[in-house]
Design an enzyme around this catalytic site. Structure first.
Site, mmCIF file in Angstrom:
data_model
loop_
_atom_site.group_PDB
_atom_site.id
_atom_site.type_symbol
_atom_site.label_atom_id
_atom_site.label_comp_id
_atom_site.label_asym_id
_atom_site.label_seq_id
_atom_site.Cartn_x
_atom_site.Cartn_y
_atom_site.Cartn_z
ATOM 1 C CG HIS A 55 39.513 7.217 28.976
ATOM 2 N ND1 HIS A 55 40.250 7.268 30.139
ATOM 3 C CD2 HIS A 55 38.381 6.573 29.284
ATOM 4 C CE1 HIS A 55 39.578 6.662 31.109
ATOM 5 N NE2 HIS A 55 38.436 6.233 30.614
ATOM 6 C CG ASN A 127 39.677 3.928 35.069
ATOM 7 O OD1 ASN A 127 40.089 4.450 34.030
ATOM 8 N ND2 ASN A 127 38.414 3.650 35.272
#
Ligand code: NDP
Length: 516
Positions: A55, A127
């Site tokens: 990420h 997510n």
């Protein structure tokens, strides 16, 4: 000219010249005493901090969570009571790419939310997909290795990805979503968010409910094909940043509807599947969505580094009325996310303004990296240990959550046997996708498999066959056609007569943007 702020050194002294270094004679050399030159060069060397292992590339903004529904029977959390408004921060991200990676890659998107509640920070670090590739945190580092670069070639390795996935059938659900339309959202504003894990809510009566969090985009789902994304990446690698920043800058504030699914604590024992398995959803028909409220993003960061790059989201941050579940992946992330921030930002990363709670903070953690913004406070300098006689902070027993009831022996349970990894991907393929969506799924997946060693592809196709005959037939057909186009025989072997790819060999295209 005169009302401009005055340039100073970092120590606040007036700085007379920011153009010319001090030299011995007009042509140099430089003098070591030109300390501000050294200061500038030293700062330049230190402008980057370790990027997140996963990420790393992200886009974020500030906003507000508004509660319009009533879920007070499930939770005592003040931020979830009817009428509550809570300031918040959101950060969206891709998973695999580094900080300079293109935004429009086919990848799962991180959907991290920090709510600055009056009872402490609550982070929901999810997510844009309701499930994940693995269900046991033991496999987390292995899985991430397959997404990052090969140690020798320093390239992404489709072989590694498909090898791992084909040996981990629990990944089938998430890989199906990744290769479907929703694996390439048009922008952060055009995707749903999910807490993904099972969490729990608990009320003043000490009752616990298992819960799934959902955030449905009010902008509508919009996705791109690989070809459309490649065209955008040819123009800009910052497409998400541009869209999110500009929308908020122009007052076009994106919103997401917040909903939950609820399961009474006892029902987990009789549920037909493991409700704490991160590779599974809770079917809406059995666990209907309940409206909670919405959040809106309405303020861009003033400084990206200070407010987004140093933002630290961790599932360890819960507040009274909200807690975790036995979900093995969640349990692993409770440690690993907070620890990532200790490494990246420093031990006291919660003191950085963007992470700082908006409520009073008193604790006995002492000194250490980043103990800077006002320092650790106990309210009394003599109270630097506990218990003490100097009116230092005392524990809040009424914030104790109800007991987490567990059963079974403490041992290593095989997380790959006795699980049904096929029914839920089948429900998605059969019930949710129309023929067009299935064809695009076949195209994306078949293209991404080109060049991967045949034995690995066949192992993967074996899993697809257990989901649906049309699924395996569709992907096989595209894989064979595209392999031929790319110079492989119908079985995916190179037609030059060369030996097939060894595991670890690299493929000619990015796995995240497979050919259409
Ligand atoms: P439902 O028909 O009630 O819901 C299907 C869900 O799938 C909707 O939320 C829909 O989103 C979402 N969806 C549509 N296309 C895709 C896609 N390509 N990738 C991921 N999600 C998509 O079905 P069930 O609840 O019975 O679940 C059936 C299957 O739907 C599951 O096995 C799972 O794969 C998928 N799904 C289920 C979710 C859940 O929490 N139950 C959440 C997301 C997906 P939208 O709301 O925009 O229509």
């Amino acid at each position: 000219m005169t009302d401009k702020p005055k340039l100073t050194t970092t120590a606040g002294a007036p700085w007379p010249n920011n153009q010319d270094s001090v030299t011995a004679g007009e042509r140099g050399p430089l003098l070591l005493q030109d300390y501000q030159l050294l200061e500038k060069l030293a700062h330049q060397n230190r402008e980057r901090i370790p990027e997140r292992t996963v990420h790393a590339k992200g886009w974020g903004a500030h906003g507000v969570l508004r509660i319009t529904g009533d879920i007070s029977r499930y939770t005592r959390a003040k931020a979830l009571q009817p009428g509550a408004e809570t300031p918040m921060l959101a950060r969206f991200s891709t998973v695999a790419g580094e900080q300079g990676a293109a935004d429009h890659e086919r990848d799962v998107r991180g959907f991290a939310l920090k709510f600055y509640t009056e009872e402490g920070n609550w982070d929901l670090v999810g997510n844009n997909t309701p499930v994940f590739f693995i269900r046991d945190g033991y496999k987390f580092p292995d899985f991430i290795h397959t997404q990052k670069r090969h140690p020798k070639t320093n390239m992404r390795s489709p072989t590694a990805m498909w090898d791992f996935w084909s040996l981990s059938p629990e990944s089938l659900h998430q890989v199906t979503i990744l290769m479907s339309d929703r694996g390439l959202p048009k922008s952060p504003m055009h995707m749903h968010g999910y807490g993904s894990h099972t969490y729990s809510l608990w009320n003043d009566a000490g009752e616990r409910y298992w819960v799934k969090f959902h955030f449905k985009t009010q902008q509508g789902i919009e996705t791109l094909s690989n070809a459309e994304a490649e065209e955008i990446i040819g123009r800009t690698r910052e497409g998400y940043q541009e869209q999110l920043f500009n929308a908020i800058d122009q007052g076009d504030y994106p919103r997401w509807t917040m909903q939950i699914q609820v399961m009474p604590e006892k029902d987990a024992e009789t549920c037909g599947f493991n409700p704490f398995d991160l590779t599974k959803v809770w079917p809406h028909g059995d666990f209907p969505l309940i409206d909670v409220g919405h959040f809106e993003l309405n303020r861009n960061p003033e400084n990206y580094f200070a407010e987004i790059e140093t933002a630290a989201f961790s599932p360890s941050n819960v507040v009274p009325g909200i807690s975790w579940s036995p979900d093995k992946m969640l349990q692993a992330r409770i440690f690993s996310y907070a620890d990532a921030h200790r490494y990246r930002l420093g031990t006291h990363y919660d003191q950085i303004p963007v992470n700082r709670p908006r409520c009073p903070v008193h604790h006995y953690h002492k000194d250490g990296e980043m103990n800077v913004y006002g320092g650790v406070k106990t309210g009394n300098p003599n109270a630097f240990y506990e218990p003490n006689s100097f009116n230092g902070p005392v524990e809040q027993r009424d914030a104790q959550e109800p007991p987490l009831r567990v059963s079974g022996d403490a041992t290593r349970y095989d997380h790959r046997t006795g699980h049904d990894d096929y029914s839920q991907p089948r429900a998605l393929y059969e019930k949710v996708m129309d023929q067009g969506a299935r064809d695009r799924l076949h195209g994306n997946m078949g293209g991404a498999l080109v060049g991967v060693p045949t034995e690995i592809v066949e192992r993967w196709l074996g899993h697809l066959a257990q989901v649906h005959p049309d699924y395996v037939a569709g992907v096989r057909k595209v894989w064979q056609e595209k392999s031929r186009d790319a110079g492989y025989d119908p079985n995916g072997l190179p037609i030059t007569g060369d030996t097939p790819h060894e595991a670890g060999d690299e493929q000619p295209h990015s796995p995240t943007i497979a050919a259409e």
